[in-house]
Scaffold this motif. Structure first.
Motif, PDB file in Angstrom:
ATOM      1  N   ARG A  19      -5.068  -1.814  -4.620  1.00 28.63           N
ATOM      2  CA  ARG A  19      -4.155  -1.684  -3.626  1.00 28.63           C
ATOM      3  C   ARG A  19      -2.889  -0.995  -4.258  1.00 28.63           C
ATOM      4  N   SER A  77       0.780  -1.169  -0.160  1.00 25.99           N
ATOM      5  CA  SER A  77       0.103  -0.313  -0.137  1.00 25.99           C
ATOM      6  C   SER A  77       0.900   1.140   0.040  1.00 25.99           C
ATOM      7  N   GLN A 104      -6.886  -0.890   0.869  1.00 27.80           N
ATOM      8  CA  GLN A 104      -5.657  -1.244   1.989  1.00 27.80           C
ATOM      9  C   GLN A 104      -6.260  -2.943   2.297  1.00 27.80           C
ATOM     10  N   THR A 105      -5.215  -3.647   2.370  1.00 27.58           N
ATOM     11  CA  THR A 105      -5.561  -5.007   2.555  1.00 27.58           C
ATOM     12  C   THR A 105      -4.936  -5.377   3.710  1.00 27.58           C
ATOM     13  N   VAL A 126     -10.440  -6.213   3.005  1.00 25.79           N
ATOM     14  CA  VAL A 126      -9.924  -4.944   2.316  1.00 25.79           C
ATOM     15  C   VAL A 126     -10.963  -3.751   2.847  1.00 25.79           C
TER      16      VAL A 126
END
Lengths: 116, 116
Positions: B62, B7, B68-69, B78
């Motif tokens: 992403r 990210s 964002q993960t 997510v």
DNA sequence: CGTATCGTTCGTCCGTTGCCGAACAAGCGG
DNA sequence: CCGCTTGTTCGGCAACGGACGAACGATACG
């Protein structure tokens, strides 16, 4: 100089096509130049690309409903369709424009005089 | 399950990449689902595409800084990076989202329960 | 009239992108 | 330890899109 009337009606403007049109840096630059609402002559637009390519970009913008083209004799003039866009997608164009300016996108497109 | 930390930092998010990420109907649909700010599990996302393709789209989002993960065990969750996006490009995401809703773009992406 | 200018269209090239199935890596559970 | 599930990666294919030069049609101008 055929086919200049292809400015779509308000209702036929779609988000994908508008987004697609504005996803290219050069086209975003063109829109930036036009963003003050004033009309511009084709030849006033300066970009480091072949004229056939510029013509192509102008066509994409026109057919997406982002711009409008008026023809006068052998030359044509381009305008941003601010109201139409804003009526269809409120706030989108201003936000996009502001983002482009903030991110220095499309700065390679200028006007002839290049007042620098 | 490698490489989930990509990210990008706030300052490295660029307009072209964000616009590119959001120019795809499926990705716009994913963002629509996430737009309420809540986290979603990978498997909760429903779209009529192969899972490898979905994985690809998630990766694009992403890496563009749009999502964002978080990883937990073998599955991942997510989130939309609303604040970051809005800090970098004020008003852009809301306008884009509203436009997508108005234009029925990305409706083929839903959640598992499909409360219809 | 002949010629210069202006912008569009055509054909082509090539890098990018969406899509898929198959193979793979990593944690979970019996 | 084996197999199941979960998500990523890889290789390949087909379509798209931007870029260019060349040719063309239309108007302006000498």
């Amino acid at each position: 100089m055929p086919d200049h009337s292809s400015s779509p009606a308000l209702s036929t403007i779609t988000l994908p096509s508008v987004l697609g049109a504005l996803s290219d840096p050069t086209r975003l630059g063109i829109v930036r130049v036009l963003s003050d609402g004033n009309e511009r002559g084709w030849g006033e637009l300066r970009a480091p690309i072949a004229k056939s390519t510029l013509s192509h970009h102008l066509k994409v913008l026109r057919e997406a409903g982002v711009t409008q083209t008026r023809q006068e004799g052998t030359r044509c003039f381009v305008t941003l369709r601010r109201e139409s866009l804003d009526a269809r997608f409120p706030g989108l164009l201003p936000a996009l424009l502001a983002a482009a300016v903030a991110d220095h996108v499309g700065e390679h497109v200028t006007e002839r005089d290049a007042a620098k």
